[in-house]
Design a protein around this motif. Structure first.
Motif, PDB file in Angstrom:
ATOM      1  N   ALA A   1       8.595  20.575 -29.451  1.00  0.00           N
ATOM      2  CA  ALA A   1       9.329  19.472 -28.839  1.00  0.00           C
ATOM      3  C   ALA A   1       8.390  18.326 -28.468  1.00  0.00           C
ATOM      4  CB  ALA A   1      10.080  19.966 -27.602  1.00  0.00           C
ATOM      5  N   LYS A   2       7.236  18.660 -27.903  1.00  0.00           N
ATOM      6  CA  LYS A   2       6.294  17.627 -27.473  1.00  0.00           C
ATOM      7  C   LYS A   2       5.646  16.923 -28.664  1.00  0.00           C
ATOM      8  CE  LYS A   2       4.863  17.394 -23.457  1.00  0.00           C
ATOM      9  NZ  LYS A   2       5.162  16.449 -22.358  1.00  0.00           N
ATOM     10  N   MET A   3       5.408  17.639 -29.756  1.00  0.00           N
ATOM     11  CA  MET A   3       4.831  17.012 -30.939  1.00  0.00           C
ATOM     12  C   MET A   3       5.803  16.018 -31.557  1.00  0.00           C
ATOM     13  SD  MET A   3       2.567  19.944 -32.894  1.00  0.00           S
ATOM     14  CE  MET A   3       3.859  21.188 -32.941  1.00  0.00           C
ATOM     15  N   THR A   4       7.093  16.311 -31.460  1.00  0.00           N
ATOM     16  CA  THR A   4       8.100  15.435 -32.046  1.00  0.00           C
ATOM     17  C   THR A   4       8.116  14.066 -31.388  1.00  0.00           C
ATOM     18  OG1 THR A   4       9.465  17.359 -32.594  1.00  0.00           O
ATOM     19  CG2 THR A   4      10.559  15.243 -32.584  1.00  0.00           C
ATOM     20  N   VAL A   5       7.812  14.005 -30.096  1.00  0.00           N
ATOM     21  CA  VAL A   5       7.845  12.723 -29.374  1.00  0.00           C
ATOM     22  C   VAL A   5       6.446  12.163 -29.117  1.00  0.00           C
ATOM     23  CG1 VAL A   5      10.059  13.243 -28.299  1.00  0.00           C
ATOM     24  CG2 VAL A   5       7.950  13.940 -27.146  1.00  0.00           C
ATOM     25  N   ALA A   6       5.416  12.785 -29.690  1.00  0.00           N
ATOM     26  CA  ALA A   6       4.044  12.308 -29.494  1.00  0.00           C
ATOM     27  C   ALA A   6       3.838  10.958 -30.176  1.00  0.00           C
ATOM     28  CB  ALA A   6       3.045  13.328 -30.035  1.00  0.00           C
ATOM     29  N   ARG A   7       3.137  10.059 -29.492  1.00  0.00           N
ATOM     30  CA  ARG A   7       2.860   8.728 -30.022  1.00  0.00           C
ATOM     31  C   ARG A   7       1.427   8.337 -29.661  1.00  0.00           C
ATOM     32  NH1 ARG A   7       7.024  10.105 -31.648  1.00  0.00           N
ATOM     33  NH2 ARG A   7       9.047   9.022 -31.743  1.00  0.00           N
ATOM     34  N   GLY A   8       0.916   7.333 -30.354  1.00  0.00           N
ATOM     35  CA  GLY A   8      -0.362   6.728 -30.006  1.00  0.00           C
ATOM     36  C   GLY A   8      -1.524   7.701 -29.967  1.00  0.00           C
ATOM     37  N   GLY A   9      -2.301   7.638 -28.853  1.00  0.00           N
ATOM     38  CA  GLY A   9      -3.494   8.461 -28.736  1.00  0.00           C
ATOM     39  C   GLY A   9      -3.206   9.948 -28.740  1.00  0.00           C
ATOM     40  N   LYS A  10      -2.069  10.345 -28.183  1.00  0.00           N
ATOM     41  CA  LYS A  10      -1.729  11.760 -28.170  1.00  0.00           C
ATOM     42  C   LYS A  10      -1.523  12.280 -29.591  1.00  0.00           C
ATOM     43  CE  LYS A  10       1.561  15.133 -26.332  1.00  0.00           C
ATOM     44  NZ  LYS A  10       2.628  15.392 -25.356  1.00  0.00           N
ATOM     45  N   LEU A  11      -0.843  11.514 -30.416  1.00  0.00           N
ATOM     46  CA  LEU A  11      -0.623  11.908 -31.803  1.00  0.00           C
ATOM     47  C   LEU A  11      -1.947  12.031 -32.542  1.00  0.00           C
ATOM     48  CD1 LEU A  11       1.560  12.519 -33.908  1.00  0.00           C
ATOM     49  CD2 LEU A  11       1.583  10.089 -34.474  1.00  0.00           C
ATOM     50  N   ILE A  12      -2.847  11.083 -32.297  1.00  0.00           N
ATOM     51  CA  ILE A  12      -4.173  11.128 -32.928  1.00  0.00           C
ATOM     52  C   ILE A  12      -4.927  12.388 -32.495  1.00  0.00           C
ATOM     53  CG2 ILE A  12      -6.439  10.006 -32.970  1.00  0.00           C
ATOM     54  CD1 ILE A  12      -4.958   7.325 -32.770  1.00  0.00           C
ATOM     55  N   ALA A  13      -4.867  12.720 -31.202  1.00  0.00           N
ATOM     56  CA  ALA A  13      -5.579  13.893 -30.687  1.00  0.00           C
ATOM     57  C   ALA A  13      -5.043  15.182 -31.307  1.00  0.00           C
ATOM     58  CB  ALA A  13      -5.457  13.943 -29.165  1.00  0.00           C
ATOM     59  N   ILE A  14      -3.726  15.307 -31.392  1.00  0.00           N
ATOM     60  CA  ILE A  14      -3.131  16.525 -31.942  1.00  0.00           C
ATOM     61  C   ILE A  14      -3.453  16.656 -33.425  1.00  0.00           C
ATOM     62  CG2 ILE A  14      -0.968  17.726 -32.416  1.00  0.00           C
ATOM     63  CD1 ILE A  14       0.173  16.461 -29.868  1.00  0.00           C
ATOM     64  N   GLU A  15      -3.336  15.560 -34.166  1.00  0.00           N
ATOM     65  CA  GLU A  15      -3.629  15.608 -35.597  1.00  0.00           C
ATOM     66  C   GLU A  15      -5.091  15.967 -35.846  1.00  0.00           C
ATOM     67  OE1 GLU A  15      -2.317  11.811 -37.026  1.00  0.00           O
ATOM     68  OE2 GLU A  15      -0.330  12.608 -37.576  1.00  0.00           O
ATOM     69  N   SER A  16      -5.989  15.436 -35.019  1.00  0.00           N
ATOM     70  CA  SER A  16      -7.408  15.756 -35.156  1.00  0.00           C
ATOM     71  C   SER A  16      -7.660  17.237 -34.910  1.00  0.00           C
ATOM     72  CB  SER A  16      -8.227  14.908 -34.173  1.00  0.00           C
ATOM     73  OG  SER A  16      -9.596  15.268 -34.223  1.00  0.00           O
ATOM     74  N   GLU A  17      -6.999  17.792 -33.894  1.00  0.00           N
ATOM     75  CA  GLU A  17      -7.181  19.212 -33.592  1.00  0.00           C
ATOM     76  C   GLU A  17      -6.574  20.090 -34.681  1.00  0.00           C
ATOM     77  OE1 GLU A  17      -8.933  22.223 -31.899  1.00  0.00           O
ATOM     78  OE2 GLU A  17      -9.151  20.151 -31.210  1.00  0.00           O
ATOM     79  N   PHE A  18      -5.489  19.649 -35.285  1.00  0.00           N
ATOM     80  CA  PHE A  18      -4.927  20.383 -36.421  1.00  0.00           C
ATOM     81  C   PHE A  18      -5.939  20.455 -37.563  1.00  0.00           C
ATOM     82  CE2 PHE A  18      -0.341  20.263 -35.140  1.00  0.00           C
ATOM     83  CZ  PHE A  18      -0.039  21.578 -35.483  1.00  0.00           C
ATOM     84  N   ARG A  19      -6.589  19.349 -37.877  1.00  0.00           N
ATOM     85  CA  ARG A  19      -7.570  19.351 -38.966  1.00  0.00           C
ATOM     86  C   ARG A  19      -8.718  20.308 -38.662  1.00  0.00           C
ATOM     87  NH1 ARG A  19      -6.310  13.764 -38.852  1.00  0.00           N
ATOM     88  NH2 ARG A  19      -8.138  13.309 -37.564  1.00  0.00           N
ATOM     89  N   THR A  20      -9.159  20.321 -37.408  1.00  0.00           N
ATOM     90  CA  THR A  20     -10.233  21.238 -37.017  1.00  0.00           C
ATOM     91  C   THR A  20      -9.785  22.694 -37.151  1.00  0.00           C
ATOM     92  OG1 THR A  20     -11.134  19.615 -35.457  1.00  0.00           O
ATOM     93  CG2 THR A  20     -11.763  21.917 -35.122  1.00  0.00           C
ATOM     94  N   ALA A  21      -8.575  22.989 -36.668  1.00  0.00           N
ATOM     95  CA  ALA A  21      -8.059  24.354 -36.726  1.00  0.00           C
ATOM     96  C   ALA A  21      -7.847  24.811 -38.165  1.00  0.00           C
ATOM     97  CB  ALA A  21      -6.754  24.454 -35.941  1.00  0.00           C
ATOM     98  N   GLU A  22      -7.307  23.939 -39.001  1.00  0.00           N
ATOM     99  CA  GLU A  22      -7.053  24.309 -40.393  1.00  0.00           C
ATOM    100  C   GLU A  22      -8.354  24.577 -41.131  1.00  0.00           C
ATOM    101  OE1 GLU A  22      -2.862  21.771 -40.648  1.00  0.00           O
ATOM    102  OE2 GLU A  22      -4.769  20.876 -41.271  1.00  0.00           O
ATOM    103  N   ALA A  23      -9.383  23.780 -40.854  1.00  0.00           N
ATOM    104  CA  ALA A  23     -10.691  24.016 -41.467  1.00  0.00           C
ATOM    105  C   ALA A  23     -11.264  25.349 -40.999  1.00  0.00           C
ATOM    106  CB  ALA A  23     -11.648  22.874 -41.127  1.00  0.00           C
ATOM    107  N   PHE A  24     -11.095  25.654 -39.699  1.00  0.00           N
ATOM    108  CA  PHE A  24     -11.570  26.929 -39.169  1.00  0.00           C
ATOM    109  C   PHE A  24     -10.880  28.097 -39.880  1.00  0.00           C
ATOM    110  CE2 PHE A  24     -10.675  30.608 -36.569  1.00  0.00           C
ATOM    111  CZ  PHE A  24     -11.922  30.994 -36.131  1.00  0.00           C
TER     112      PHE A  24
END
Length: 206
Positions: A77-100
């Motif tokens: 639910a929170k990802m669906t309404v994420a905008r701006g810096g929060k969206l950037i932070a979550i997407e960055s952490e996804f890339r890190t997790a997927e690489a791991f």
């Protein structure tokens, strides 16, 4: 054989000054219990979807079960309404997790193991945003790591301590994404850094 990097992510994301805008996941004897209902169902139901789909997650680990029960719908639910810096932070952490997880599974798939049947259950998850689908894929990869390392441990290719370290590191990567979902959009700087003053105990409502 070298083990994957089991370094844990920071407990809390890095912050900027105001002036700047895994436990060992052992199964019970009878396997994981089926999930009758996930928390935050009502919260997710109120969200206007970017996509509208359902997927079935087949899981065998307690971590996947408990994450789906207690955190998945809230994070979705929170990802669906994420905008701006929060969206950037979550997407960055996804890339890190997927690489791991790619590195972890590459390591686990090279281990010799003893094939075993692990009790599994299935849960239906609602996908209202592309990042929800990415979160499901991470949970699927976690369960693959869970099973591969269990089979290797049964053949004594790895120790229980090595397996626990790998699983704890994997759990930490998924939990970090869920943690970043808690703050509101305005609590992130535009570049995706969490601003000072966020208290997860006060902000988390589920």
């Amino acid at each position: 054989m070298a083990l994957i990097d089991t370094e844990m992510p920071d407990e809390k994301p890095k912050r900027v000054p105001p002036s700047m805008s895994v436990q060992n996941d052992n199964l019970g004897e009878s396997g994981p219990r089926p999930l009758a209902r996930l928390t935050s169902d009502d919260r997710l139901a109120r969200i206007n979807p970017h996509t509208l789909a359902q997927t079935e997650l087949l899981y065998c680990s307690r971590f996947a079960r408990e994450f789906c029960r207690g955190k998945f719908n809230f994070a979705a639910a929170k990802m669906t309404v994420a905008r701006g810096g929060k969206l950037i932070a979550i997407e960055s952490e996804f890339r890190t997790a997927e690489a791991f997880f790619r590195k972890a599974l590459d390591w686990a798939n090279k281990l010799r193991g003893r094939s075993t049947d692990i009790p599994a259950e299935m849960v239906t998850l609602e996908i209202k945003h592309a990042m929800s689908g990415r979160l499901v894929r991470l949970l699927t990869m976690y369960d693959q790591l869970f099973q591969k390392t269990m089979e290797a441990m049964l053949l004594r290719t790895i120790t229980a301590q090595t397996r626990q370290a790998a699983l704890e590191a994997a759990e930490a990567r998924v939990k970090k994404i869920a943690f970043l979902c808690i703050p509101d959009n305005e609590q992130f700087a535009p570049e995706g850094v969490l601003l000072p003053g966020f208290d997860p105990d006060l902000d988390q409502k589920h």
